[in-house]
Design a protein around this motif. Structure first.
Motif, PDB file in Angstrom:
ATOM      1  N   UNK A  21       0.858  -1.186   0.000  1.00 29.18           N
ATOM      2  CA  UNK A  21       0.000   0.000   0.000  1.00 29.18           C
ATOM      3  C   UNK A  21       0.892   1.232   0.000  1.00 29.18           C
ATOM      4  N   UNK A  22       0.846   1.974  -1.110  1.00 32.89           N
ATOM      5  CA  UNK A  22       1.640   3.196  -1.256  1.00 32.89           C
ATOM      6  C   UNK A  22       0.719   4.410  -1.208  1.00 32.89           C
ATOM      7  N   UNK A  23       1.112   5.420  -0.430  1.00 31.09           N
ATOM      8  CA  UNK A  23       0.404   6.686  -0.389  1.00 31.09           C
ATOM      9  C   UNK A  23       1.366   7.784  -0.831  1.00 31.09           C
ATOM     10  N   UNK A  24       0.885   8.686  -1.664  1.00 27.48           N
ATOM     11  CA  UNK A  24       1.712   9.780  -2.165  1.00 27.48           C
ATOM     12  C   UNK A  24       1.030  11.091  -1.810  1.00 27.48           C
ATOM     13  N   UNK A  25       1.740  11.930  -1.054  1.00 34.49           N
ATOM     14  CA  UNK A  25       1.231  13.238  -0.661  1.00 34.49           C
ATOM     15  C   UNK A  25       2.280  14.290  -0.955  1.00 34.49           C
ATOM     16  N   UNK A  26       1.907  15.285  -1.749  1.00 34.21           N
ATOM     17  CA  UNK A  26       2.838  16.367  -2.094  1.00 34.21           C
ATOM     18  C   UNK A  26       4.142  15.828  -2.664  1.00 34.21           C
ATOM     19  N   UNK A  27       4.035  14.774  -3.478  1.00 29.45           N
ATOM     20  CA  UNK A  27       5.214  14.205  -4.125  1.00 29.45           C
ATOM     21  C   UNK A  27       6.013  13.253  -3.257  1.00 29.45           C
ATOM     22  N   UNK A  28       5.625  13.077  -2.004  1.00 27.80           N
ATOM     23  CA  UNK A  28       6.354  12.211  -1.082  1.00 27.80           C
ATOM     24  C   UNK A  28       5.695  10.842  -1.013  1.00 27.80           C
ATOM     25  N   UNK A  29       6.480   9.774  -1.231  1.00 29.90           N
ATOM     26  CA  UNK A  29       5.965   8.411  -1.264  1.00 29.90           C
ATOM     27  C   UNK A  29       6.171   7.725   0.090  1.00 29.90           C
ATOM     28  N   UNK A  30       5.152   6.971   0.494  1.00 30.56           N
ATOM     29  CA  UNK A  30       5.216   6.210   1.746  1.00 30.56           C
ATOM     30  C   UNK A  30       4.618   4.842   1.463  1.00 30.56           C
ATOM     31  N   UNK A  31       5.417   3.790   1.600  1.00 33.41           N
ATOM     32  CA  UNK A  31       5.001   2.463   1.170  1.00 33.41           C
ATOM     33  C   UNK A  31       5.054   1.472   2.319  1.00 33.41           C
ATOM     34  N   UNK A  32       3.942   0.763   2.543  1.00 31.13           N
ATOM     35  CA  UNK A  32       3.869  -0.203   3.624  1.00 31.13           C
ATOM     36  C   UNK A  32       3.395  -1.567   3.164  1.00 31.13           C
ATOM     37  N   UNK A  33       3.517  -2.534   4.049  1.00 29.28           N
ATOM     38  CA  UNK A  33       3.101  -3.920   3.811  1.00 29.28           C
ATOM     39  C   UNK A  33       1.787  -4.163   4.543  1.00 29.28           C
ATOM     40  N   UNK A  34       0.763  -4.593   3.816  1.00 31.66           N
ATOM     41  CA  UNK A  34      -0.528  -4.907   4.422  1.00 31.66           C
ATOM     42  C   UNK A  34      -0.528  -6.378   4.806  1.00 31.66           C
ATOM     43  N   UNK A  35      -0.772  -6.638   6.076  1.00 32.93           N
ATOM     44  CA  UNK A  35      -0.692  -7.999   6.600  1.00 32.93           C
ATOM     45  C   UNK A  35      -1.516  -8.074   7.872  1.00 32.93           C
ATOM     46  N   UNK A  36      -1.543  -9.244   8.475  1.00 30.43           N
ATOM     47  CA  UNK A  36      -2.205  -9.419   9.764  1.00 30.43           C
ATOM     48  C   UNK A  36      -1.163  -9.654  10.844  1.00 30.43           C
ATOM     49  N   UNK A  59      -5.171   1.915  -8.240  1.00 29.44           N
ATOM     50  CA  UNK A  59      -4.488   3.189  -8.320  1.00 29.44           C
ATOM     51  C   UNK A  59      -5.517   4.284  -8.459  1.00 29.44           C
ATOM     52  N   UNK A  60      -5.639   5.138  -7.442  1.00 27.72           N
ATOM     53  CA  UNK A  60      -6.631   6.217  -7.495  1.00 27.72           C
ATOM     54  C   UNK A  60      -6.160   7.379  -6.618  1.00 27.72           C
ATOM     55  N   UNK A  61      -6.740   8.532  -6.881  1.00 23.74           N
ATOM     56  CA  UNK A  61      -6.462   9.722  -6.082  1.00 23.74           C
ATOM     57  C   UNK A  61      -7.734  10.120  -5.359  1.00 23.74           C
ATOM     58  N   UNK A  62      -7.655  10.250  -4.047  1.00 22.84           N
ATOM     59  CA  UNK A  62      -8.819  10.587  -3.230  1.00 22.84           C
ATOM     60  C   UNK A  62      -9.104  12.089  -3.311  1.00 22.84           C
ATOM     61  N   UNK A  63     -10.292  12.502  -2.886  1.00 19.40           N
ATOM     62  CA  UNK A  63     -10.661  13.918  -3.006  1.00 19.40           C
ATOM     63  C   UNK A  63      -9.707  14.881  -2.317  1.00 19.40           C
ATOM     64  N   UNK A  64      -8.962  14.415  -1.326  1.00 21.48           N
ATOM     65  CA  UNK A  64      -8.016  15.301  -0.644  1.00 21.48           C
ATOM     66  C   UNK A  64      -6.663  15.371  -1.339  1.00 21.48           C
ATOM     67  N   UNK A  65      -6.561  14.765  -2.526  1.00 22.56           N
ATOM     68  CA  UNK A  65      -5.345  14.866  -3.322  1.00 22.56           C
ATOM     69  C   UNK A  65      -4.297  13.809  -3.048  1.00 22.56           C
ATOM     70  N   UNK A  66      -4.582  12.864  -2.143  1.00 24.95           N
ATOM     71  CA  UNK A  66      -3.637  11.789  -1.842  1.00 24.95           C
ATOM     72  C   UNK A  66      -3.800  10.676  -2.882  1.00 24.95           C
ATOM     73  N   UNK A  67      -2.685  10.225  -3.453  1.00 30.33           N
ATOM     74  CA  UNK A  67      -2.710   9.106  -4.388  1.00 30.33           C
ATOM     75  C   UNK A  67      -2.508   7.803  -3.616  1.00 30.33           C
ATOM     76  N   UNK A  68      -3.319   6.803  -3.943  1.00 27.86           N
ATOM     77  CA  UNK A  68      -3.269   5.501  -3.279  1.00 27.86           C
ATOM     78  C   UNK A  68      -3.006   4.434  -4.336  1.00 27.86           C
ATOM     79  N   UNK A  69      -1.941   3.671  -4.164  1.00 30.08           N
ATOM     80  CA  UNK A  69      -1.597   2.581  -5.069  1.00 30.08           C
ATOM     81  C   UNK A  69      -1.469   1.281  -4.277  1.00 30.08           C
ATOM     82  N   UNK A  70      -1.961   0.203  -4.862  1.00 31.15           N
ATOM     83  CA  UNK A  70      -1.914  -1.102  -4.203  1.00 31.15           C
ATOM     84  C   UNK A  70      -1.417  -2.151  -5.190  1.00 31.15           C
TER      85      UNK A  70
END
Length: 411
Positions: free
Chosen positions: A93-108, A172-183
């Motif tokens: 799960x990657x989130x992009x805000x103001x050009x900054x990428x933050x990528x995490x692992x989705x797990x239990x 891959x989508x961009x939410x109304x607040x401008x954050x891009x979400x990639x999975x």
């Protein structure tokens, strides 16, 4: 050792994922939640905040509200909004805000790891908030909002994530607040086994955000164990939904403070007291602290830079936090804010709202605002490792993880 398990998520169809994904339930008050659900009827917020299905005469915490949450989630599964993964996998799960990428692992993650201290916390939780989410988890038979966890980066895990991200996205989508979400999906068995084994060598994982959701997920799992005394430990209720981020991916924003009055002091008396703790310098521009030990202050239409004097900061992991220095030397002894968790004279403003929000509040009737230098991820780790707790509202993480992209069924 940490147990980080792959799982069979319920997840939205790709064509509706951007519409379903919602900010966390506690970002909204009831009126704001109703407006958002009306704007986007597919928003998962209608499940997280099921009171939006009722009129104002129905209490937010009424039993029928939790029942409705379970019904709405099941309805989204039945009508095909959600599909179930074919077999246990991990996700990226990657989130992009103001050009900054933050990528995490989705797990239990394991509730046992939480209880035995492998997963460490740095905040206290409130029982009323826990009860609300426990009821929600149990009514839905699922965890719907991921817990934001952090760990010290692992090269093998980084290598797999970097390689998989070069392939096709699941979403891959961009939410109304401008954050891009990639999975992306990690479904190769060798990669799954490597990731799980890599985390088995980890002794410390940290809750970055979502302490109440984590505590609620664990207690709901304990309830399920009590109902199933023959449990083996392999059941889904022994695990909770999480997104794990390596430490070098994270950015913590400041959590600023605004106080209603000067506790009986006039402006000059207050400034005299503050000057005993800080070197005070008037500023022609808003003060966004640039270094640890520096605080901005806005009062009576003017900004000041406060630099802590030598000998004020104690040598302990909690006391040397900037939020602690302010609390212990200004908010409590001068302004009379003894318990910032309960005192109605103080409010907290997330750094994402900017310094203009501090000016607006003070110009609108509050007495004084303080802009803070952000707590570091290293400070968070050090405090959690010491088994200690931060003062309330010490960290503000952005961007916020969305709910509803991944559902972990536990029944």
């Amino acid at each position: 050792m940490a147990t980080i398990r792959s799982f069979r998520a319920y997840r939205p169809r790709p064509d509706v994922a951007g519409r379903v994904a919602a900010l966390p339930y506690d970002v909204y008050n009831r009126q704001e939640a109703e407006i958002e659900v009306k704007r986007e009827p597919l928003s998962f917020l209608k499940v997280d905040r099921a009171e939006t299905s009722f009129g104002p005469d129905v209490d937010t915490y009424a039993p029928c509200v939790y029942d409705k949450a379970g019904q709405l989630l099941q309805g989204m599964i039945d009508d095909g909004t959600y599909i179930m993964e074919r077999r246990p996998v991990y996700y990226i799960y990657e989130l992009i805000m103001d050009g900054r990428h933050q990528t995490g692992l989705v797990a239990c993650s394991s509730i046992d790891d939480y209880m035995n201290g492998v997963i460490k916390k740095h905040e206290n939780t409130r029982e009323d908030k826990e009860i609300d989410r426990i009821k929600h988890v149990e009514a839905c038979g699922a965890q719907t909002g991921p817990i934001f966890l952090a760990y010290r980066a692992i090269d093998k895990v980084d290598e797999i994530i970097d390689r998989v991200k070069k392939g096709d996205k699941l979403y891959g989508f961009t939410s109304p607040d401008g954050i891009t979400h990639n999975v992306w999906i990690i479904d190769g068995q060798e990669d799954i086994d490597t990731i799980r084994a890599a985390f088995e060598g980890v002794d410390d994982i940290y809750i970055a955000d979502g302490h109440h959701r984590a505590a609620s997920a664990v207690k709901a799992g304990i309830h399920m164990r009590e109902k199933n005394p023959g449990y083996t430990g392999d059941e889904e209720f022994n695990y909770f939904l999480s997104v794990l981020f390596p430490h070098d991916q994270l950015m913590i924003m400041p959590y600023n403070r605004v106080v209603k009055d000067l506790n009986g002091h006039d402006k000059q008396e207050f400034m005299d007291e503050v000057s005993k703790i800080f070197d005070v310098t008037a500023s022609d521009v808003p003060v966004e602290p640039q270094v640890k030990g520096q605080v901005g202050m806005y009062m009576d239409g003017s900004w000041y830079r406060l630099d802590v004097r030598e000998g004020i900061v104690p040598d302990d992991v909690v006391g040397r936090l900037d939020v602690s220095v302010l609390q212990d030397n200004v908010l409590a002894p001068i302004l009379g804010i003894q318990d910032p968790r309960t005192d109605q004279r103080i409010m907290f403003v997330g750094g994402i709202r900017g310094l203009a929000e501090l000016e607006r509040l003070v110009d609108g009737g509050m007495a004084v605002a303080f802009s803070m230098y952000p707590t570091s991820i290293t400070e968070l780790f050090d405090i959690a490792d010491a088994g200690l707790l931060m003062p309330p509202k010490s960290t503000w993480f952005e961007p916020k993880l969305r709910s509803g992209i991944f559902i972990h069924k536990i029944d």
